[in-house]
Design a protein around this motif. Structure first.
Motif, short mmCIF file in Angstrom:
data_model
loop_
_atom_site.label_atom_id
_atom_site.label_comp_id
_atom_site.label_asym_id
_atom_site.label_seq_id
_atom_site.Cartn_x
_atom_site.Cartn_y
_atom_site.Cartn_z
N GLU A 100 0.82 -1.21 0.00
CA GLU A 100 0.00 0.00 0.00
C GLU A 100 0.85 1.26 0.00
O GLU A 100 0.60 2.20 -0.75
CB GLU A 100 -0.93 0.00 1.21
N GLU A 101 1.89 1.30 0.83
CA GLU A 101 2.71 2.51 0.92
C GLU A 101 3.42 2.77 -0.40
O GLU A 101 3.53 3.92 -0.85
CB GLU A 101 3.72 2.37 2.06
N MET A 133 0.94 4.09 -2.92
CA MET A 133 0.59 5.49 -2.65
C MET A 133 1.71 6.43 -3.09
O MET A 133 1.44 7.54 -3.54
CB MET A 133 0.29 5.68 -1.16
N ARG A 152 -9.97 5.07 1.26
CA ARG A 152 -8.78 5.48 0.51
C ARG A 152 -8.81 5.03 -0.93
O ARG A 152 -8.31 5.71 -1.81
CB ARG A 152 -7.54 4.92 1.19
N ASN A 158 -1.72 9.10 3.89
CA ASN A 158 -1.54 7.85 4.62
C ASN A 158 -2.02 8.01 6.06
O ASN A 158 -2.61 9.02 6.43
CB ASN A 158 -0.08 7.37 4.55
N ASN A 159 -1.77 6.98 6.90
CA ASN A 159 -2.28 6.99 8.27
C ASN A 159 -1.70 8.11 9.12
O ASN A 159 -2.24 8.43 10.18
CB ASN A 159 -2.00 5.65 8.95
#
Length: 583
Positions: free
Chosen positions: A121-122, A125, A546, A554-555
């Protein structure tokens, strides 16, 4: 002309036509004498063929050098595929290429641009512009567009007018923290980014606009949770000369319209439940009613024996888990360990098995007989084959714990069908809530929410008991919208500010413009705001917002793609009259 058709358009009816396509190279297969290339654009994939016998030699040589994600343009003839692909809409044809132009080369992407990718995911992104090329993300953004188009269509048909309100506004102390923007032209002064267009839409009602809506960005500088963004989008609405029933009817209509137009389903009903009943029956104010497991309060039938844990508890409450008697002891121990996690914080769980022969077997048989356990089953609605799970403790805490358990078990049992839609109105929220830190009341929604008309006098004697003329729309266990009837006269608004701890001077400083507007004939009005990001996700069968936002944070609230927030140049700081002390 870069293209005569897009890559998802051609069919057998186009055979023998000369066409021009442009797009990205999805992948290529080189068999030596023939090369196949899958060309992709937003609309689909078309297979290209470079045949040594039928394609110019220079084109074949160029095709061999094509890499993944090269941007190319081809001209060629539509022919029938000898080996058809039923999984592609264009799977019956291919393009025999006569001309190839490389519009832009590409380096090897950091993850595969396919539906099932190898990118975390990171990483995705960080390279969101590549992630958007993948069908799951691309289709989610197209789906979001469809939802917003349907929203605009419905509200416009109901005579709502879309009006834009300012993004640079005045900071106020109520609610979440504001994002602030320094003013270069006004030294030492700041704008704030809006948490919502609340006061502006009320002023539009004073201005006689009657029905307003806006699909608008809002901003809150608050501590982040897993699925919350610092900037989010609302469908913001307001109506004049309305009561609560008028607003509920309009937005029931909008919700019905969206689910009908997008999923072809008719919603049969919109049940209503008070805030107090929601907490008592489901443990939270946004219950998922697609399944049962309603709370059964057991104090009367559990605190008459010598079991000290229950006797000392403020609340003993249970749920009946359908088919739960099939759980093994190991599975039940796993559930208890799940409850003991710090995120939930329960000390343990008592359970009772409801056997098929009508008998019961509990983890506290030493203290409770068959008649007692039968009462537990009756109050929780348990049937033979079910499992009764019981928690005890302080009321608010134990309700939250059992609510979390109810949702977790429903997920494990497959009871939360994303293709099923169960809306619910929750009404009669408390107007105020007490804050232990500041030792004063805060508005549960915002300070412009009207109290129930017959409870205004309670503000002086028992402010915590006053109910708000407020309502939330819940869908599948998620709050998708909330609103209220607003205060529309200066005297009541001043009274509200007083109970929220504002001095008259502070109220005038922060909200004098609104109070002044009320003196010029403000109509009765109210409204509602939908959270578009969550609404779209739920309509799309998911709960992660998201994936439905083009460029999410992000978080930690960071945009890892553009590396923001970031430091700014010292010259800019001086122009803004700011000093930053970095240690």
């Amino acid at each position: 002309m870069y293209r005569s058709h897009h890559c998802g358009q051609l069919r057998t009816s186009n055979i023998n036509e000369e066409v021009t396509l442009s797009g990205w190279v999805q992948k290529s297969r080189d068999k030596g004498f023939v090369i196949w290339v899958d060309l992709r654009d937003r609309y689909g994939i078309t297979q290209l063929i470079f045949d040594a016998d039928r394609t110019p030699e220079a084109m074949v040589s160029m095709a061999k050098s094509l890499g993944r994600e090269f941007v190319i343009q081809v001209t060629g003839t539509v022919i029938e595929r000898s080996s058809k692909n039923p999984n592609l809409e264009t799977g019956d044809i291919e393009i025999l290429v006569s001309k190839l132009t490389v519009l832009n080369e590409a380096i090897v992407p950091p993850f595969t641009i396919e539906d099932q990718t190898d990118g975390g995911e990171e990483l995705r992104m960080k390279y969101r512009y590549l992630d958007i090329r993948r069908n799951p993300v691309k289709n989610n953004l197209i789906f979001r567009h469809k939802v917003t188009q349907e929203v605009r269509s419905f509200l416009s048909s109901q005579d709502f007018i879309e009006v834009e309100t300012p993004y640079l506004i005045k900071s106020t102390p109520e609610g979440a923290r504001d994002f602030v923007v320094p003013s270069r032209m006004n030294e030492g002064q700041f704008y704030a980014l809006p948490q919502s267009p609340q006061t502006f839409k009320q002023l539009l009602m004073v201005g006689g606009m009657d029905k307003y809506f806006q699909i608008v960005k809002c901003f809150r500088d608050e501590d982040l949770r897993a699925d919350r963004q610092p900037e989010f989008t609302q469908i913001d609405c307001e109506m004049a000369f309305v009561e609560q029933e008028d607003i509920l009817n309009i937005f029931e209509g909008l919700t019905r319209h969206l689910i009908k137009s997008i999923h072809g389903k008719e919603l049969s009903s919109f049940p209503r439940m008070t805030y107090d009943d929601a907490l008592k029956t489901y443990g939270n104010d946004k219950p998922d009613i697609r399944f049962g497991m309603q709370f059964g309060e057991l104090n009367a039938v559990a605190q008459h024996k010598d079991f000290g844990v229950f006797n000392a508890a403020e609340l003993v409450v249970g749920i009946a888990v359908p088919g739960g008697n099939s759980f093994t002891r190991k599975e039940i121990d796993g559930i208890i360990n799940w409850l003991k996690r710090p995120q939930i914080g329960a000390l343990g769980m008592i359970y009772s098995r409801c056997n098929d022969d009508g008998t019961y077997k509990s983890s506290v048989d030493k203290f409770y007989d068959q008649d007692d356990l039968g009462q537990w089953a009756k109050i929780t609605g348990a049937n033979p084959g079910d499992l009764v799970c019981v928690l005890s403790g302080p009321t608010d805490k134990v309700r939250a714990q059992l609510s979390a358990l109810r949702m977790e078990l429903a997920e494990r049992l497959g009871l939360r069908d994303p293709k099923e839609f169960a809306p619910l109105w929750v009404t009669d929220f408390p107007l105020l809530e007490w804050d232990e830190d500041s030792k004063r009341y805060h508005a549960m929604h915002h300070p412009f929410t009207a109290p129930k008309p017959d409870q205004i006098k309670l503000l002086d004697t028992d402010p915590g008991a006053v109910k708000a003329n407020a309502y939330d729309l819940v869908l599948n266990g998620n709050e998708i919208g909330g609103g209220s009837i607003r205060i529309h006269d200066k005297a009541t608004q001043a009274l509200m500010f007083d109970h929220l701890g504002f001095t008259p001077e502070e109220a005038k400083e922060q909200f004098g413009f609104l109070m002044n507007a009320f003196e010029y004939g403000a109509p009765p009005h109210g409204g509602l705001a939908f959270g578009l990001d969550r609404l779209v996700a739920i309509l799309g069968g998911q709960e992660t917002i998201r994936d439905f936002i083009a460029f999410p944070k992000n978080n930690s609230g960071r945009d890892v793609m553009i590396d923001a927030p970031s430091a700014i140049d010292e010259t800019q700081l001086k122009e803004l009259h700011l000093k930053v002390n970095l240690k």
